[in-house]
Design an enzyme around this catalytic site. Sequence first.
Site, PDB file in Angstrom:
ATOM      1  N   HIS A  92      55.991 -65.893 -32.552  1.00 57.22           N
ATOM      2  CA  HIS A  92      55.484 -67.099 -33.202  1.00 57.22           C
ATOM      3  C   HIS A  92      55.104 -68.169 -32.190  1.00 57.22           C
ATOM      4  O   HIS A  92      55.757 -68.347 -31.162  1.00 57.22           O
ATOM      5  CB  HIS A  92      56.453 -67.618 -34.257  1.00 57.22           C
ATOM      6  CG  HIS A  92      57.725 -68.228 -33.766  1.00 57.22           C
ATOM      7  ND1 HIS A  92      57.847 -69.577 -33.484  1.00 57.22           N
ATOM      8  CD2 HIS A  92      58.950 -67.694 -33.545  1.00 57.22           C
ATOM      9  CE1 HIS A  92      59.094 -69.841 -33.108  1.00 57.22           C
ATOM     10  NE2 HIS A  92      59.783 -68.713 -33.130  1.00 57.22           N
ATOM     11  N   ASP A 104      62.014 -71.262 -27.684  1.00 61.58           N
ATOM     12  CA  ASP A 104      61.778 -70.803 -29.054  1.00 61.58           C
ATOM     13  C   ASP A 104      60.485 -71.401 -29.606  1.00 61.58           C
ATOM     14  O   ASP A 104      60.525 -72.422 -30.264  1.00 61.58           O
ATOM     15  CB  ASP A 104      62.972 -71.201 -29.928  1.00 61.58           C
ATOM     16  CG  ASP A 104      62.858 -70.710 -31.361  1.00 61.58           C
ATOM     17  OD1 ASP A 104      62.079 -69.780 -31.603  1.00 61.58           O
ATOM     18  OD2 ASP A 104      63.536 -71.283 -32.224  1.00 61.58           O
ATOM     19  N   GLU A 138      56.190 -69.696 -38.516  1.00 58.30           N
ATOM     20  CA  GLU A 138      57.430 -68.909 -38.532  1.00 58.30           C
ATOM     21  C   GLU A 138      58.611 -69.805 -38.840  1.00 58.30           C
ATOM     22  O   GLU A 138      59.532 -69.423 -39.572  1.00 58.30           O
ATOM     23  CB  GLU A 138      57.637 -68.218 -37.176  1.00 58.30           C
ATOM     24  CG  GLU A 138      58.809 -67.229 -37.135  1.00 58.30           C
ATOM     25  CD  GLU A 138      60.137 -67.840 -36.687  1.00 58.30           C
ATOM     26  OE1 GLU A 138      61.146 -67.113 -36.667  1.00 58.30           O
ATOM     27  OE2 GLU A 138      60.178 -69.042 -36.372  1.00 58.30           O
ATOM     28  N   GLU A 139      58.572 -71.015 -38.277  1.00 57.44           N
ATOM     29  CA  GLU A 139      59.706 -71.920 -38.434  1.00 57.44           C
ATOM     30  C   GLU A 139      59.809 -72.479 -39.848  1.00 57.44           C
ATOM     31  O   GLU A 139      60.840 -73.065 -40.203  1.00 57.44           O
ATOM     32  CB  GLU A 139      59.628 -73.066 -37.420  1.00 57.44           C
ATOM     33  CG  GLU A 139      59.712 -72.632 -35.955  1.00 57.44           C
ATOM     34  CD  GLU A 139      61.095 -72.135 -35.547  1.00 57.44           C
ATOM     35  OE1 GLU A 139      61.957 -71.960 -36.436  1.00 57.44           O
ATOM     36  OE2 GLU A 139      61.299 -71.908 -34.350  1.00 57.44           O
ATOM     37  N   ASP A 167      61.009 -63.029 -29.655  1.00 53.34           N
ATOM     38  CA  ASP A 167      61.374 -64.352 -30.148  1.00 53.34           C
ATOM     39  C   ASP A 167      62.553 -64.849 -29.312  1.00 53.34           C
ATOM     40  O   ASP A 167      63.670 -64.366 -29.463  1.00 53.34           O
ATOM     41  CB  ASP A 167      61.764 -64.273 -31.630  1.00 53.34           C
ATOM     42  CG  ASP A 167      61.826 -65.643 -32.301  1.00 53.34           C
ATOM     43  OD1 ASP A 167      61.764 -66.654 -31.589  1.00 53.34           O
ATOM     44  OD2 ASP A 167      61.943 -65.682 -33.540  1.00 53.34           O
ATOM     45  N   HIS A 266      66.474 -75.185 -31.368  1.00 50.32           N
ATOM     46  CA  HIS A 266      65.955 -76.075 -32.419  1.00 50.32           C
ATOM     47  C   HIS A 266      66.259 -77.550 -32.148  1.00 50.32           C
ATOM     48  O   HIS A 266      66.406 -78.335 -33.088  1.00 50.32           O
ATOM     49  CB  HIS A 266      66.471 -75.664 -33.798  1.00 50.32           C
ATOM     50  CG  HIS A 266      65.767 -74.470 -34.361  1.00 50.32           C
ATOM     51  ND1 HIS A 266      66.000 -73.992 -35.628  1.00 50.32           N
ATOM     52  CD2 HIS A 266      64.815 -73.657 -33.831  1.00 50.32           C
ATOM     53  CE1 HIS A 266      65.227 -72.946 -35.854  1.00 50.32           C
ATOM     54  NE2 HIS A 266      64.501 -72.721 -34.770  1.00 50.32           N
TER      55      HIS A 266
END
Length: 300
Positions: A92, A104, A138-139, A167, A266
Site C-alpha cells: 500500500h 508503514d 489500505e489504511e 507491508d 501509526h
Amino acid sequence: MLEDFKGRAMVGHLEALQRIADDNGGNRVAGTKGYEESGRYVEEQLRAAGYTPVRQTFTYRGDGKNRKQVETFNILAETGGSADHTVVVGGHLDSVEDGPGINDNGSGVAAILETAKWMKEKGITPVNRVVFAFWGAEENDLDGSRHYVNELSKAGKEQTAAYLNVDMAASPNGVRSFHDGDGSDFGDAGPKGSDGIEAVFERYFKENSLPAETTPFVDGDSDYDPFLRAGIPGGGLFTGEVKKKTQAQVQAYGGTAGKVLDSCYHKACDTTSNINADLLKDMSGAMAYATASYALAPRG
C-alpha cells in the site's frame, strides 16, 4: 541478489515520500494532495524504468460522521509474459492521517519499486506476467486491493497464480518474517499454492544465511486478505509492528528485548528516522527473489 540490493536506493524513495508528507500536512492519506504527489512520484519512477503505469480509480467511504465518498486510485504496472499465470506484487502507498508512513508502508513501496527497476536493469524477460501494484486506501479498509480483486473476472482470478505482499519492511527493532502459507506454524493456511510462496521466501533466507521466521495471516490485516478470500495463493514479507521483541529474537536479529518491533507504528514519528536500512535491504532482496522466481517459473 542480496548483494545487488545492498547497493540499491530504497532509502532514496523513503526520503522522497518523507518530503511529500512534510509538504502536505505530515501525511500521505488516500484522497489527499499528499497521496496524489506520492502517486506521481511512483509513476515517474516506473516510467523512468521503462514501465507504463496506469491508475485504477475507485471510491471508498471515509471515516467521520458523514462518511463521505472519497475518490482515489491504485497504480498498476505490468511486464510482458503470459497472463495465464499472472504474479501480482503489491503493497500500500497510503499512510495514516497521524503520520507520513515511512516504514508503514513507504518501505514496501521502496522494495517494490526497486524490484521493478532491478528486473528491467537485469534484462529479465518474464515467462509469466508480473503486475506491480501500489494500493490506495489500505489504511481505511484495504479498499484498493479489494477493488482490484473485485474487478477481476472469474478467469482473471483463476489466472492469478500468486500474490506477493510487502507491508512494513524496515521496522527499527524488527524481524525478518514471511507468511505461514501452509499453516504448519500457526494453523491457518492460505489457498492452495500459498505453501509454495512460503517455500520460495524460506529458500532465499536460507541461501543467504539470514535468520527468519514465519508470521500468520490475520483477517483484515493487510492487502493479502482480499486475494486469500478470492482463493488466490498469497504470501509476503513483514518486519513487525506492536509485538515486543523476545530474547530469542534478539539473539537471531539483534535489537532490544521487551521493546516493540516498531514503536512508531501509526504515529507521527514514523519518519525516515524510524527505519532499519539494513533490514530493508534484506527484505527488498527477498521480494525481488520471489518475484523473479515466479516470473520465470516454467509452465507445463
